[in-house]
Design a protein around this motif. Structure first.
Motif, PDB file in Angstrom:
ATOM      1  N   THR A   6      46.050  37.467  35.997  1.00 40.55           N
ATOM      2  CA  THR A   6      45.830  39.041  36.995  1.00 40.55           C
ATOM      3  C   THR A   6      45.169  39.719  36.015  1.00 40.55           C
ATOM      4  O   THR A   6      45.611  39.718  34.814  1.00 40.55           O
ATOM      5  CB  THR A   6      47.213  39.263  37.223  1.00 40.55           C
ATOM      6  OG1 THR A   6      48.120  39.418  35.858  1.00 40.55           O
ATOM      7  CG2 THR A   6      47.826  38.080  38.080  1.00 40.55           C
ATOM      8  N   PHE A   7      45.594  41.377  36.085  1.00 45.03           N
ATOM      9  CA  PHE A   7      45.484  42.271  35.759  1.00 45.03           C
ATOM     10  C   PHE A   7      46.058  42.742  33.795  1.00 45.03           C
ATOM     11  O   PHE A   7      45.767  43.522  33.431  1.00 45.03           O
ATOM     12  CB  PHE A   7      45.422  43.890  36.092  1.00 45.03           C
ATOM     13  CG  PHE A   7      43.964  43.818  37.372  1.00 45.03           C
ATOM     14  CD1 PHE A   7      42.922  43.274  36.887  1.00 45.03           C
ATOM     15  CD2 PHE A   7      44.476  44.851  38.384  1.00 45.03           C
ATOM     16  CE1 PHE A   7      41.336  43.738  37.823  1.00 45.03           C
ATOM     17  CE2 PHE A   7      42.789  45.053  39.237  1.00 45.03           C
ATOM     18  CZ  PHE A   7      41.612  44.211  38.806  1.00 45.03           C
ATOM     19  N   LYS A  17      39.505  48.716  35.402  1.00 48.75           N
ATOM     20  CA  LYS A  17      41.043  48.422  36.392  1.00 48.75           C
ATOM     21  C   LYS A  17      40.773  48.766  36.953  1.00 48.75           C
ATOM     22  O   LYS A  17      40.542  48.379  38.718  1.00 48.75           O
ATOM     23  CB  LYS A  17      41.991  47.653  35.695  1.00 48.75           C
ATOM     24  CG  LYS A  17      42.254  46.582  34.810  1.00 48.75           C
ATOM     25  CD  LYS A  17      43.561  46.173  34.422  1.00 48.75           C
ATOM     26  CE  LYS A  17      43.806  47.307  33.176  1.00 48.75           C
ATOM     27  NZ  LYS A  17      45.289  46.730  32.645  1.00 48.75           N
ATOM     28  N   LYS A  21      39.707  48.362  41.259  1.00 46.32           N
ATOM     29  CA  LYS A  21      41.176  48.021  42.788  1.00 46.32           C
ATOM     30  C   LYS A  21      40.230  47.834  43.661  1.00 46.32           C
ATOM     31  O   LYS A  21      40.842  47.009  44.668  1.00 46.32           O
ATOM     32  CB  LYS A  21      42.212  49.315  41.750  1.00 46.32           C
ATOM     33  CG  LYS A  21      43.511  48.448  41.103  1.00 46.32           C
ATOM     34  CD  LYS A  21      44.453  49.473  41.413  1.00 46.32           C
ATOM     35  CE  LYS A  21      44.758  48.673  39.953  1.00 46.32           C
ATOM     36  NZ  LYS A  21      45.703  49.842  38.823  1.00 46.32           N
ATOM     37  N   VAL A  24      40.068  44.356  44.993  1.00 48.39           N
ATOM     38  CA  VAL A  24      41.145  43.546  45.421  1.00 48.39           C
ATOM     39  C   VAL A  24      41.353  44.256  46.897  1.00 48.39           C
ATOM     40  O   VAL A  24      42.266  42.993  47.151  1.00 48.39           O
ATOM     41  CB  VAL A  24      42.026  43.594  43.825  1.00 48.39           C
ATOM     42  CG1 VAL A  24      43.173  43.363  44.545  1.00 48.39           C
ATOM     43  CG2 VAL A  24      41.886  43.606  42.951  1.00 48.39           C
ATOM     44  N   ASP A  25      42.057  45.134  46.272  1.00 52.21           N
ATOM     45  CA  ASP A  25      42.445  45.384  47.821  1.00 52.21           C
ATOM     46  C   ASP A  25      41.579  44.770  49.319  1.00 52.21           C
ATOM     47  O   ASP A  25      42.120  44.930  49.722  1.00 52.21           O
ATOM     48  CB  ASP A  25      42.845  46.623  48.641  1.00 52.21           C
ATOM     49  CG  ASP A  25      43.455  47.671  48.778  1.00 52.21           C
ATOM     50  OD1 ASP A  25      44.553  47.100  49.267  1.00 52.21           O
ATOM     51  OD2 ASP A  25      43.080  48.738  50.341  1.00 52.21           O
ATOM     52  N   LEU A  27      39.705  42.500  49.388  1.00 52.71           N
ATOM     53  CA  LEU A  27      40.000  41.250  49.433  1.00 52.71           C
ATOM     54  C   LEU A  27      41.197  40.333  49.830  1.00 52.71           C
ATOM     55  O   LEU A  27      42.009  39.559  50.615  1.00 52.71           O
ATOM     56  CB  LEU A  27      39.443  40.545  47.834  1.00 52.71           C
ATOM     57  CG  LEU A  27      38.133  40.293  47.615  1.00 52.71           C
ATOM     58  CD1 LEU A  27      38.242  40.410  45.960  1.00 52.71           C
ATOM     59  CD2 LEU A  27      37.288  39.555  48.447  1.00 52.71           C
ATOM     60  N   LYS A  28      41.644  41.472  49.812  1.00 51.33           N
ATOM     61  CA  LYS A  28      43.415  41.397  50.692  1.00 51.33           C
ATOM     62  C   LYS A  28      43.621  41.025  51.999  1.00 51.33           C
ATOM     63  O   LYS A  28      44.249  41.177  51.840  1.00 51.33           O
ATOM     64  CB  LYS A  28      44.522  42.328  49.601  1.00 51.33           C
ATOM     65  CG  LYS A  28      45.258  41.606  48.277  1.00 51.33           C
ATOM     66  CD  LYS A  28      46.544  42.434  47.859  1.00 51.33           C
ATOM     67  CE  LYS A  28      47.320  41.890  46.428  1.00 51.33           C
ATOM     68  NZ  LYS A  28      47.742  42.887  46.118  1.00 51.33           N
ATOM     69  N   VAL A  61      40.251  39.734  39.214  1.00 55.51           N
ATOM     70  CA  VAL A  61      39.889  40.578  40.407  1.00 55.51           C
ATOM     71  C   VAL A  61      40.325  39.292  41.381  1.00 55.51           C
ATOM     72  O   VAL A  61      40.899  39.185  42.788  1.00 55.51           O
ATOM     73  CB  VAL A  61      39.273  40.891  40.357  1.00 55.51           C
ATOM     74  CG1 VAL A  61      38.188  40.903  42.475  1.00 55.51           C
ATOM     75  CG2 VAL A  61      38.534  42.113  39.346  1.00 55.51           C
ATOM     76  N   ALA A  62      40.489  38.540  41.272  1.00 52.20           N
ATOM     77  CA  ALA A  62      40.569  36.544  42.449  1.00 52.20           C
ATOM     78  C   ALA A  62      42.313  36.981  42.165  1.00 52.20           C
ATOM     79  O   ALA A  62      42.755  36.580  43.726  1.00 52.20           O
ATOM     80  CB  ALA A  62      39.900  36.007  42.106  1.00 52.20           C
ATOM     81  N   GLU A  64      44.708  39.024  41.441  1.00 47.47           N
ATOM     82  CA  GLU A  64      45.254  40.068  42.190  1.00 47.47           C
ATOM     83  C   GLU A  64      45.177  39.756  43.561  1.00 47.47           C
ATOM     84  O   GLU A  64      45.826  40.287  44.143  1.00 47.47           O
ATOM     85  CB  GLU A  64      45.133  41.455  41.505  1.00 47.47           C
ATOM     86  CG  GLU A  64      44.984  41.927  40.189  1.00 47.47           C
ATOM     87  CD  GLU A  64      46.304  41.966  40.123  1.00 47.47           C
ATOM     88  OE1 GLU A  64      47.306  42.944  40.983  1.00 47.47           O
ATOM     89  OE2 GLU A  64      47.256  42.303  38.734  1.00 47.47           O
ATOM     90  N   ALA A  65      44.240  38.974  44.233  1.00 46.70           N
ATOM     91  CA  ALA A  65      43.696  39.761  45.185  1.00 46.70           C
ATOM     92  C   ALA A  65      44.139  37.712  46.039  1.00 46.70           C
ATOM     93  O   ALA A  65      44.426  37.950  47.176  1.00 46.70           O
ATOM     94  CB  ALA A  65      42.077  39.514  45.393  1.00 46.70           C
TER      95      ALA A  65
END
Ligand code: ADP
Ligand code: ZN
Length: 453
Positions: A6-7, A17, A21, A24-25, A27-28, A61-62, A64-65
């Motif tokens: 993660t980050f 980073k 973000k 990430v958001d 992909l989430k 990134v992967a 985190e998401a």
């Protein structure tokens, strides 16, 4: 594969980073974006020197998401038999789509994505087929499908422009070499994996490693742990860490990476010179941050932008810009008493601008308001071979003289500006030597404190 990175595992590159973000958001919660119909980037290009953490960031990134991570390297494709690379690309995208949302990471993008025109006769069938397939895939999916492609390269300047077009790798993020604060953070992350002695002050190590990448720093910690184990110590002490730096310095390829104290001083004065001239002359935005850590590779075509980003630019403005560009070299001469190769890029830009002033913009009194620019359409006929000089030898001589005079005038002005503000020059350079980076607010306060009497 699902990622655990993660980050938190990526230290010292907050700006990078921050830029990631959004991805990430997205992909989430792809639905949130899809509902509004907004277009998201499909491709993100991370560019920076090897070891700066591009792969790590992509994995993070992967992670985190919480989406799967598919990866391939450009150099693998190039080694394959004809047709195999292209089908691997197709396959990679197919697998990713099946588990969307997902990340596809393409390392060493330049190995496939090199400009198709680079080097006459340098065609490489396999590479080109793979590149074409990649473009087909990039165009063939919609950002709505929840696939984000992350490419990494240390040679953004050689990439085929087709890859950088809108709808392809249209978001480009620099992954810089860390500054002193970043280095301390990275060392701290990696030191968690080893047992440190109480004297092992990582701030000391951070101070002694300007120019090192994250990978170098990870290496230093690891090497120090090995040294400590060899000596049957219970923990890694400061001496081990310093020995590890020493070992890296004398290692085969790394030697030039760490910036020495004397180099640091030269670069600090050089950068302080640019900054001070920019601050003093009107209309030259010095940017929000100055650093003595090399910026790493640049995207080739952005270099020429400054003159084009305005509708009209006056002669005074261009002259001031030349002064700023020459401020680096001038500061070296004034403060160090010796000039270095550090200014070669500045000098190339200065020469280019001065040539344009004389040949294209009619800004030289001796030549007058003429354009002596050569016809661009001749490029099609094979550049230099067919080119006719557009003016006489006598004019050519005056052109050369004028270019020299303009540059010389600018250099004198830069030098005068710096000598007139010597205190501020020393203050900014001193702060840069100490801290490596300095922001606009601090520059202003240092300059105010050092106002010439
Ligand atoms: P690149 O892809 O840019 O060549 P990598 O991501 O492969 O670099 O980095 C190699 C290793 O260096 C990582 O696995 C990690 O151990 C270390 N590293 C690099 N940058 C960082 C960072 N910012 N924070 C923590 N570790 C880092
Ligand atoms: Zn410079």
């Amino acid at each position: 594969k699902k990622q655990k990175v993660t980050f938190k595992d990526v230290a010292g590159c907050d700006e990078t980073k921050e830029e990631l973000k959004d991805i990430v958001d997205y992909l989430k919660n792809p639905k949130k974006y899809q509902a509004l119909g907004g277009e998201l980037p499909k491709g993100v290009l991370l560019y920076g020197l090897p070891g700066t953490g591009k792969t790590l960031l992509a994995r993070a990134v992967a992670g985190e998401a919480g989406v799967p991570f598919f990866t391939a390297s450009g150099s693998e494709f190039v080694e394959m038999f004809v047709g195999v690379g292209a089908s691997r690309v197709r396959d990679l995208f197919e697998r990713a789509k099946k588990s969307s949302p997902a990340i596809i990471f393409l390392d060493e993008l330049d190995a496939v994505g090199r400009s198709r025109f680079a080097g006459i006769g340098g065609g490489h069938d396999e590479r080109e087929q793979t590149l074409n397939q990649m473009l087909v895939e990039l165009d063939g999916f919609e950002s709505k499908e929840g696939i984000i492609l992350i490419g990494a390269t240390n040679r953004p300047d050689v990439l085929d422009t087709a890859l950088l077009r809108p709808g392809r790798f249209d978001r480009r993020i620099n992954v810089p070499i860390p500054d002193i604060k970043g280095r301390l953070e990275i060392l701290t992350v990696h030191a968690k994996k080893v047992k440190l002695a109480s004297d092992a002050d990582l701030a000391v190590i951070a101070r002694h490693t300007p120019g090192c990448t994250g990978a170098d720093l990870a290496n230093i910690v690891n090497e120090a742990a090995i040294l400590a184990a060899k000596k049957e110590q219970k923990s890694v002490d400061l001496k081990d860490l310093e020995e590890a730096i020493e070992k890296m310095l004398t290692g085969p390829q790394r030697k030039s990476r760490i910036i020495s104290e004397s180099e640091k001083r030269v670069v600090a004065y050089h950068e302080a010179g640019h900054t001070l001239v920019a601050k003093t002359l009107p209309g030259c935005d010095p940017g929000h941050k100055v650093t003595i850590i090399p910026r790493g590779p640049a995207l080739g075509y952005t270099m020429q932008m400054p003159l084009e980003d305005k509708y009209l630019t006056s002669r005074t403005e261009i002259m001031n810009r030349l002064c700023v560009l020459l401020g680096g070299r001038a500061a070296e001469e004034i403060a160090i008493g010796e000039i270095t190769t550090g200014a070669h890029d500045d000098l190339a830009k200065v020469t280019n601008y001065a040539q344009k002033m004389v040949l294209e913009f009619g800004m030289s009194d001796k030549i007058g308001p003429l354009s002596l620019k050569k016809d661009e359409s001749e490029v099609f006929l094979g550049r230099d071979i067919m080119r006719q000089p557009a003016y006489s030898n006598e004019t050519a001589r005056i052109v050369d003289e004028e270019i020299k005079r303009i540059i010389n005038d600018a250099y004198m002005k830069a030098k005068a500006t710096l000598t007139g503000n010597r205190k501020a020059l020393d203050a900014i350079a001193g702060r840069l030597i100490e801290n490596e980076v300095i922001d606009a607010i601090e520059i202003d306060s240092l300059m105010a404190a050092a106002k010439p009497a």
